[in-house]
Design a protein around this motif. Structure first.
Motif, PDB file in Angstrom:
ATOM      1  N   SER A   9       0.844  -1.200   0.000  1.00 57.53           N
ATOM      2  CA  SER A   9       0.000   0.000   0.000  1.00 57.53           C
ATOM      3  C   SER A   9       0.876   1.244   0.000  1.00 57.53           C
ATOM      4  CB  SER A   9      -0.894  -0.001   1.238  1.00 57.53           C
ATOM      5  OG  SER A   9      -1.655   1.170   1.298  1.00 57.53           O
ATOM      6  N   LEU A  10       0.650   2.105  -0.986  1.00 53.48           N
ATOM      7  CA  LEU A  10       1.359   3.376  -1.082  1.00 53.48           C
ATOM      8  C   LEU A  10       0.348   4.503  -1.141  1.00 53.48           C
ATOM      9  CD1 LEU A  10       4.178   2.717  -3.700  1.00 53.48           C
ATOM     10  CD2 LEU A  10       4.410   2.880  -1.236  1.00 53.48           C
ATOM     11  N   PRO A  11       0.686   5.705  -0.669  1.00 52.81           N
ATOM     12  CA  PRO A  11      -0.245   6.821  -0.787  1.00 52.81           C
ATOM     13  C   PRO A  11      -0.536   7.133  -2.248  1.00 52.81           C
ATOM     14  CG  PRO A  11       1.812   7.499   0.311  1.00 52.81           C
ATOM     15  CD  PRO A  11       1.940   6.062  -0.024  1.00 52.81           C
ATOM     16  N   LEU A  12      -1.815   7.293  -2.588  1.00 51.40           N
ATOM     17  CA  LEU A  12      -2.218   7.543  -3.960  1.00 51.40           C
ATOM     18  C   LEU A  12      -2.579   8.992  -4.196  1.00 51.40           C
ATOM     19  CD1 LEU A  12      -4.401   4.400  -4.673  1.00 51.40           C
ATOM     20  CD2 LEU A  12      -2.003   4.772  -5.183  1.00 51.40           C
ATOM     21  N   ARG A  13      -2.524   9.853  -3.184  1.00 50.85           N
ATOM     22  CA  ARG A  13      -2.926  11.232  -3.391  1.00 50.85           C
ATOM     23  C   ARG A  13      -2.044  12.156  -2.576  1.00 50.85           C
ATOM     24  NH1 ARG A  13      -6.478  13.621   0.370  1.00 50.85           N
ATOM     25  NH2 ARG A  13      -6.935  12.369   2.182  1.00 50.85           N
ATOM     26  N   ARG A  14      -2.044  13.408  -2.982  1.00 50.46           N
ATOM     27  CA  ARG A  14      -1.309  14.420  -2.247  1.00 50.46           C
ATOM     28  C   ARG A  14      -2.227  15.041  -1.214  1.00 50.46           C
ATOM     29  NH1 ARG A  14       0.894  18.593  -6.448  1.00 50.46           N
ATOM     30  NH2 ARG A  14       1.873  19.442  -4.582  1.00 50.46           N
ATOM     31  N   SER A  15      -1.673  15.372  -0.071  1.00 52.68           N
ATOM     32  CA  SER A  15      -2.411  16.107   0.953  1.00 52.68           C
ATOM     33  C   SER A  15      -1.818  17.494   1.079  1.00 52.68           C
ATOM     34  CB  SER A  15      -2.332  15.377   2.301  1.00 52.68           C
ATOM     35  OG  SER A  15      -2.956  14.114   2.212  1.00 52.68           O
ATOM     36  N   PHE A  16      -2.664  18.451   1.400  1.00 51.75           N
ATOM     37  CA  PHE A  16      -2.211  19.840   1.482  1.00 51.75           C
ATOM     38  C   PHE A  16      -2.531  20.400   2.855  1.00 51.75           C
ATOM     39  CE2 PHE A  16      -3.016  18.918  -2.907  1.00 51.75           C
ATOM     40  CZ  PHE A  16      -1.958  19.498  -3.568  1.00 51.75           C
ATOM     41  N   ALA A  17      -1.639  21.198   3.362  1.00 48.56           N
ATOM     42  CA  ALA A  17      -1.866  21.876   4.641  1.00 48.56           C
ATOM     43  C   ALA A  17      -1.292  23.282   4.545  1.00 48.56           C
ATOM     44  CB  ALA A  17      -1.205  21.111   5.786  1.00 48.56           C
ATOM     45  N   SER A  18      -1.802  24.186   5.353  1.00 46.13           N
ATOM     46  CA  SER A  18      -1.297  25.557   5.359  1.00 46.13           C
ATOM     47  C   SER A  18       0.086  25.601   5.992  1.00 46.13           C
ATOM     48  CB  SER A  18      -2.254  26.471   6.137  1.00 46.13           C
ATOM     49  OG  SER A  18      -3.523  26.480   5.538  1.00 46.13           O
ATOM     50  N   GLN A  19       0.997  26.355   5.377  1.00 45.68           N
ATOM     51  CA  GLN A  19       2.349  26.492   5.894  1.00 45.68           C
ATOM     52  C   GLN A  19       2.479  27.743   6.736  1.00 45.68           C
ATOM     53  OE1 GLN A  19       5.358  24.298   2.848  1.00 45.68           O
ATOM     54  NE2 GLN A  19       5.222  26.491   2.745  1.00 45.68           N
ATOM     55  N   ALA A  20       3.362  27.681   7.703  1.00 47.10           N
ATOM     56  CA  ALA A  20       3.674  28.872   8.477  1.00 47.10           C
ATOM     57  C   ALA A  20       4.453  29.838   7.591  1.00 47.10           C
ATOM     58  CB  ALA A  20       4.512  28.497   9.707  1.00 47.10           C
ATOM     59  N   PRO A  21       4.239  31.149   7.752  1.00 46.91           N
ATOM     60  CA  PRO A  21       4.960  32.127   6.929  1.00 46.91           C
ATOM     61  C   PRO A  21       6.469  31.923   7.036  1.00 46.91           C
ATOM     62  CG  PRO A  21       3.211  33.194   8.179  1.00 46.91           C
ATOM     63  CD  PRO A  21       3.305  31.791   8.696  1.00 46.91           C
ATOM     64  N   GLY A  22       7.137  31.972   5.902  1.00 41.83           N
ATOM     65  CA  GLY A  22       8.580  31.842   5.881  1.00 41.83           C
ATOM     66  C   GLY A  22       9.076  30.420   5.811  1.00 41.83           C
ATOM     67  N   SER A  23       8.184  29.433   5.931  1.00 47.98           N
ATOM     68  CA  SER A  23       8.619  28.044   5.859  1.00 47.98           C
ATOM     69  C   SER A  23       8.970  27.677   4.420  1.00 47.98           C
ATOM     70  CB  SER A  23       7.511  27.118   6.374  1.00 47.98           C
ATOM     71  OG  SER A  23       7.246  27.369   7.730  1.00 47.98           O
ATOM     72  N   PRO A  24       9.946  26.805   4.223  1.00 50.94           N
ATOM     73  CA  PRO A  24      10.272  26.397   2.860  1.00 50.94           C
ATOM     74  C   PRO A  24       9.133  25.583   2.260  1.00 50.94           C
ATOM     75  CG  PRO A  24      11.449  25.052   4.472  1.00 50.94           C
ATOM     76  CD  PRO A  24      10.789  26.156   5.229  1.00 50.94           C
ATOM     77  N   VAL A  25       8.959  25.710   0.943  1.00 51.02           N
ATOM     78  CA  VAL A  25       7.910  24.973   0.256  1.00 51.02           C
ATOM     79  C   VAL A  25       8.332  23.515   0.111  1.00 51.02           C
ATOM     80  CG1 VAL A  25       6.666  24.743  -1.921  1.00 51.02           C
ATOM     81  CG2 VAL A  25       7.162  27.008  -1.006  1.00 51.02           C
ATOM     82  N   TRP A  26       7.426  22.613   0.466  1.00 54.75           N
ATOM     83  CA  TRP A  26       7.689  21.188   0.303  1.00 54.75           C
ATOM     84  C   TRP A  26       7.540  20.856  -1.174  1.00 54.75           C
ATOM     85  CZ3 TRP A  26       3.891  16.770   0.343  1.00 54.75           C
ATOM     86  CH2 TRP A  26       4.549  15.532   0.314  1.00 54.75           C
ATOM     87  N   GLU A  27       8.640  20.520  -1.842  1.00 52.82           N
ATOM     88  CA  GLU A  27       8.626  20.271  -3.267  1.00 52.82           C
ATOM     89  C   GLU A  27       8.431  18.789  -3.539  1.00 52.82           C
ATOM     90  OE1 GLU A  27      11.783  21.953  -5.477  1.00 52.82           O
ATOM     91  OE2 GLU A  27      11.293  24.012  -4.926  1.00 52.82           O
TER      92      GLU A  27
END
Length: 344
Positions: A9-27
């Motif tokens: 079993s592997l994750p089949l979808r992306r999940s999104f959450a709000s980032q704290a200001p100034g945090s690096p973007v998860w690429e």
């Protein structure tokens, strides 16, 4: 009959959450890789055009949603235009099946700006007749995640089959909301989480059988349950989100993967395994795919493309507002016959 190994079993979808200001973007995706894939696909013009069947069909279905918006659009942005599939769809004659005399949707748009990161793909069809049927400008930008437009610039933003490659989708949606004028729509289509689930599962099983482990060969995609929340957080109102599947039959998995490459839709995960799939994995994938997913009597194999369509409106004065809860004048029980049901 082949005995298949147990699936991992592997994750089949992306999940999104709000980032704290100034945090690096998860690429998740390698933008340079995706740029090169699109450029490479566009340079083989004949094959690239032959494999535009999904993008052309989705662009037509997206533009049909403009039929419900009875207004003229002075300035429209096509975000991630690919080969200008939306522009071509807008010039199609007889767009309204209920009104055969309706003019092309392009007559309701004064200026269309098409932007993409790939110059080769964006200009691939610049010599085709549809270019002269509307006012069309092409702009090449470094990436789709930073839009070089001032606030309140556009009367509509359209996007067809591009934003599923964006790393920071919440930020992009907020930028789209900013560049829209008040009370103007964002209409988009993107591939959703169950796209190519047949290929995803068969490749996982082939990897397990021939290599004893699993490597991601199909990029993760957003789930429809996330999209409404993302639009709402970006400030959009009067949201509409719907899903539909397009199932395409291919002769075999080799033809499917060849078409995906010609579309510029190959895997672009940042830390993906480099190099082509081994011959053993490819052959195992073909056999497993047919055993799991081919319908009885069918000569080819099905591949499912799940489309998520979304419409969100930038807030504006005089905009229609939903009624407050409890303000309805009819009781649901009355509509359902008193709320009592008999078992059949």
């Amino acid at each position: 009959m082949r005995r298949l190994p147990r699936a991992v079993s592997l994750p089949l979808r992306r999940s999104f959450a709000s980032q704290a200001p100034g945090s690096p973007v998860w690429e998740v995706f390698n933008r340079q890789t995706k740029h090169l894939q699109k450029d490479r696909a566009a340079r083989n013009v004949e094959q690239s055009r032959q494999t535009d069947y999904i993008k052309d069909e989705v662009a037509l279905r997206l533009c049909e949603r403009l039929l419900d918006i009875k207004r003229h659009f002075p300035r429209v942005l096509d975000l991630g235009a690919n080969s200008c599939n939306i522009a071509r769809a807008l010039t199609e004659p007889n767009p309204d099946p209920d009104d055969p005399s309706a003019p092309p949707l392009s007559t309701r748009i004064s200026e269309l700006t098409c932007v993409d990161t790939s110059e080769a793909l964006l200009h691939r069809d610049a010599d085709l007749p549809f270019n002269s049927e509307l006012s069309l400008t092409r702009n090449v930008i470094p990436d789709l995640e930073t839009l070089p437009y001032a606030p309140n610039s556009f009367d509509a933003v359209l996007s067809s089959l591009s934003i599923h490659w964006v790393n920071d989708l919440p930020s992009l949606l907020a930028q789209v909301n900013s560049i829209l004028k008040p009370d103007c729509p964002f209409i988009a289509a993107m591939f959703g989480g169950d796209t190519l689930f047949e290929l995803r599962t068969s490749l996982q099983l082939a990897d397990m059988e021939r290599r004893g482990g699993v490597s991601p060969h199909v990029s993760p995609l957003a789930d429809v349950r996330d999209v409404g929340g993302l639009l709402n957080k970006a400030g959009f109102k009067m949201l509409t989100v719907d899903v539909e599947d397009i199932v395409v039959e291919y002769p075999d998995t080799f033809a499917l993967m060849q078409d995906l490459q010609a579309m510029g839709e190959s895997n672009a995960i940042l830390h993906r395994e480099l190099g082509p799939l081994s011959r053993d994995v490819m052959l195992a994938n073909e056999a497993i795919y047919r055993q799991l997913h081919r319908e009885e009597g069918a000569r080819g194999i099905p591949a499912t493309f799940r489309l998520i369509y979304m419409i969100g409106w930038k807030e504006g004065e005089g905009q229609a507002q939903p009624l407050e809860r409890g303000s309805g004048e009819l009781n649901l029980k009355d509509l359902l016959g008193g709320g009592e049901f008999e078992r059949p």
